[in-house]
Motif scaffolding. Structure first.
Motif, mmCIF file in Angstrom:
data_model
loop_
_atom_site.group_PDB
_atom_site.id
_atom_site.type_symbol
_atom_site.label_atom_id
_atom_site.label_comp_id
_atom_site.label_asym_id
_atom_site.label_seq_id
_atom_site.Cartn_x
_atom_site.Cartn_y
_atom_site.Cartn_z
ATOM 1 N N GLY A 254 -9.663 110.480 22.651
ATOM 2 C CA GLY A 254 -8.894 111.703 22.431
ATOM 3 C C GLY A 254 -7.430 111.471 22.116
ATOM 4 N N TYR A 255 -7.098 110.266 21.656
ATOM 5 C CA TYR A 255 -5.712 109.950 21.302
ATOM 6 C C TYR A 255 -5.635 109.518 19.837
ATOM 7 C CZ TYR A 255 -4.613 109.750 26.308
ATOM 8 O OH TYR A 255 -4.441 110.047 27.632
ATOM 9 N N ARG A 256 -4.458 109.684 19.266
ATOM 10 C CA ARG A 256 -4.166 109.188 17.926
ATOM 11 C C ARG A 256 -3.190 108.024 18.041
ATOM 12 N NH1 ARG A 256 -0.447 109.746 13.732
ATOM 13 N NH2 ARG A 256 1.006 110.889 15.085
ATOM 14 N N LEU A 257 -3.448 106.960 17.303
ATOM 15 C CA LEU A 257 -2.500 105.843 17.269
ATOM 16 C C LEU A 257 -1.301 106.284 16.432
ATOM 17 C CD1 LEU A 257 -1.830 102.889 17.975
ATOM 18 C CD2 LEU A 257 -2.975 102.224 15.847
ATOM 19 N N ALA A 258 -0.199 106.588 17.107
ATOM 20 C CA ALA A 258 0.980 107.122 16.433
ATOM 21 C C ALA A 258 1.792 106.032 15.748
ATOM 22 C CB ALA A 258 1.859 107.879 17.429
ATOM 23 N N GLY A 259 1.627 104.803 16.189
ATOM 24 C CA GLY A 259 2.376 103.719 15.559
ATOM 25 C C GLY A 259 2.298 102.438 16.362
ATOM 26 N N ILE A 260 2.724 101.352 15.735
ATOM 27 C CA ILE A 260 2.829 100.056 16.397
ATOM 28 C C ILE A 260 4.316 99.762 16.544
ATOM 29 C CG2 ILE A 260 2.293 97.600 16.291
ATOM 30 C CD1 ILE A 260 -0.181 99.353 16.639
ATOM 31 N N TYR A 274 -5.193 83.089 16.910
ATOM 32 C CA TYR A 274 -3.880 83.366 17.479
ATOM 33 C C TYR A 274 -3.958 84.409 18.593
ATOM 34 C CZ TYR A 274 -2.232 80.805 13.469
ATOM 35 O OH TYR A 274 -2.029 79.818 12.548
ATOM 36 N N HIS A 275 -3.219 84.132 19.645
ATOM 37 C CA HIS A 275 -2.971 85.123 20.690
ATOM 38 C C HIS A 275 -1.876 86.046 20.164
ATOM 39 C CE1 HIS A 275 -0.859 85.822 24.870
ATOM 40 N NE2 HIS A 275 -1.222 86.953 24.292
ATOM 41 N N VAL A 276 -2.205 87.328 20.032
ATOM 42 C CA VAL A 276 -1.251 88.299 19.498
ATOM 43 C C VAL A 276 -1.032 89.415 20.516
ATOM 44 C CG1 VAL A 276 -1.933 87.830 17.128
ATOM 45 C CG2 VAL A 276 -3.028 89.703 18.360
ATOM 46 N N VAL A 277 0.076 90.124 20.342
ATOM 47 C CA VAL A 277 0.335 91.313 21.149
ATOM 48 C C VAL A 277 0.798 92.432 20.215
ATOM 49 C CG1 VAL A 277 2.727 90.622 21.668
ATOM 50 C CG2 VAL A 277 1.558 92.285 23.132
ATOM 51 N N LEU A 278 0.298 93.627 20.475
ATOM 52 C CA LEU A 278 0.724 94.823 19.740
ATOM 53 C C LEU A 278 1.100 95.886 20.755
ATOM 54 C CD1 LEU A 278 -2.046 93.592 18.178
ATOM 55 C CD2 LEU A 278 -1.318 95.279 16.503
ATOM 56 N N ASP A 279 2.271 96.503 20.563
ATOM 57 C CA ASP A 279 2.690 97.628 21.401
ATOM 58 C C ASP A 279 2.197 98.891 20.708
ATOM 59 O OD1 ASP A 279 3.978 95.608 22.731
ATOM 60 O OD2 ASP A 279 6.000 96.383 22.451
ATOM 61 N N ALA A 280 1.070 99.411 21.179
ATOM 62 C CA ALA A 280 0.421 100.551 20.531
ATOM 63 C C ALA A 280 0.887 101.852 21.190
ATOM 64 C CB ALA A 280 -1.093 100.425 20.637
ATOM 65 N N VAL A 281 1.458 102.731 20.395
ATOM 66 C CA VAL A 281 1.949 104.020 20.895
ATOM 67 C C VAL A 281 0.904 105.088 20.572
ATOM 68 C CG1 VAL A 281 3.798 105.722 20.801
ATOM 69 C CG2 VAL A 281 4.321 103.289 20.509
ATOM 70 N N PHE A 282 0.404 105.743 21.627
ATOM 71 C CA PHE A 282 -0.634 106.769 21.474
ATOM 72 C C PHE A 282 -0.073 108.145 21.799
ATOM 73 C CE2 PHE A 282 -3.156 102.946 22.190
ATOM 74 C CZ PHE A 282 -4.152 103.077 21.238
#
Length: 285
Positions: A254-260, A274-282
């Motif tokens: 029930g969320y939209r990915l608003a941006g990274i 690769y070990h990666v990280v993403l700061d996902a804003v919902f």
């Protein structure tokens, strides 16, 4: 070209081992607190004692030298190490970025390759936020966030009783009682029992982190927030694959990915992995 450490080691062991093996000596060592961890090739393993003698003599702050015997094991990420010189204890206190981390390096992993990410997390957390650290370990992310960011509260969850023991020690050492709450539990159960809880969620676990995303989203506040998503991806999958995983998991919850807000390669995990990280804003869909 040999590293400075390897050049010193080769010079110290010249004449004490066959010359043709000198180029096979390790290029460096991992230092955690006052413990040095060595990884060596099988061809030079018989000379580990000489290497350890050199390390203890050269680096006076090192009190224990350990040999890595194999890969990290099991879901609790237990190292395989053996003390080869110095004091027999593998318990140490590691200082990093103004934080103190007490741990037993023979029983708990400390990823030195994540140092930049730990420092970054201390800067991004905002005052007054409620944070859920789903795989807290000994407080790798929770302690820096609490010391610098001053959130309202951090629920630091881990399923490993030994990790929680040292997390409690580190909360005391870093004087963040009342800011970090250690929770011995499966993070999936915590997310189900405390839904709609967090402004910010840290998922510092890999590989296979995507399986835990539905639970992280269950714990996110209804108005949305940020999930720090760590996982392992092939170079061909950057960055479309993790973004698609986040988008699809968000929509199902029930969320939209608003941006990274941020993305980066933390470290190499294997050949072209690769070990990666993403700061996902919902935000609400």
């Amino acid at each position: 070209m040999p590293t400075p450490f390897k050049r010193m080691l080769m010079e110290a062991l010249r004449g004490k081992m066959p010359d043709d093996l000198l180029p096979l000596l390790p290029s460096g060592l991992q230092i955690i607190g006052d413990v040095a961890l060595l990884s060596v090739r099988p061809e030079v393993e018989d000379y580990v004692g000489l290497m350890a003698e050199f390390i203890l003599g050269k680096f006076k702050f090192i009190r224990t030298v350990c040999l890595k015997k194999g890969p990290i094991l099991g879901p609790e990420k237990r190292p395989q190490v053996e003390v080869v010189a110095g004091r027999p204890s593998t318990i140490t206190v590691h200082k990093e970025g103004g934080c103190l981390f007490k741990l037993d390096v023979a029983r708990l992993m400390f990823a030195k390759g994540n140092i930049r990410e730990r420092a970054r997390m201390a800067r991004v957390v905002r005052e007054g936020e409620l944070v859920l650290d789903m795989f807290a370990g000994i407080g790798y992310f929770s302690i820096p966030m609490a010391r610098t960011g001053r959130p309202a509260m951090i629920y630091a969850v881990d399923v490993n009783p030994l990790a929680i023991h040292y997390l409690a020690e580190n909360i005391r050492l870093n004087k963040v009682r009342g800011l970090v709450v250690p929770v011995l539990a499966d993070c999936r159960r915590v997310a189900e029992e405390l839904p709609d809880l967090a402004d910010r969620i840290v998922m510092g676990f890999l590989p296979g982190t995507a399986a835990f995303l539905p639970h992280a989203l269950r714990a996110l506040r209804p108005e949305g927030g940020t999930i720090h998503y760590h996982d392992v991806y092939h170079e061909r999958e950057l960055w479309w694959k993790p973004i698609r995983v986040l988008e699809e998991a968000g929509l199902r919850a029930g969320y939209r990915l608003a941006g990274i807000a941020h993305r980066r390669v933390v470290k190499s995990y294997g050949p072209r992995l690769y070990h990666v990280v993403l700061d996902a804003v919902f935000e609400p869909a």
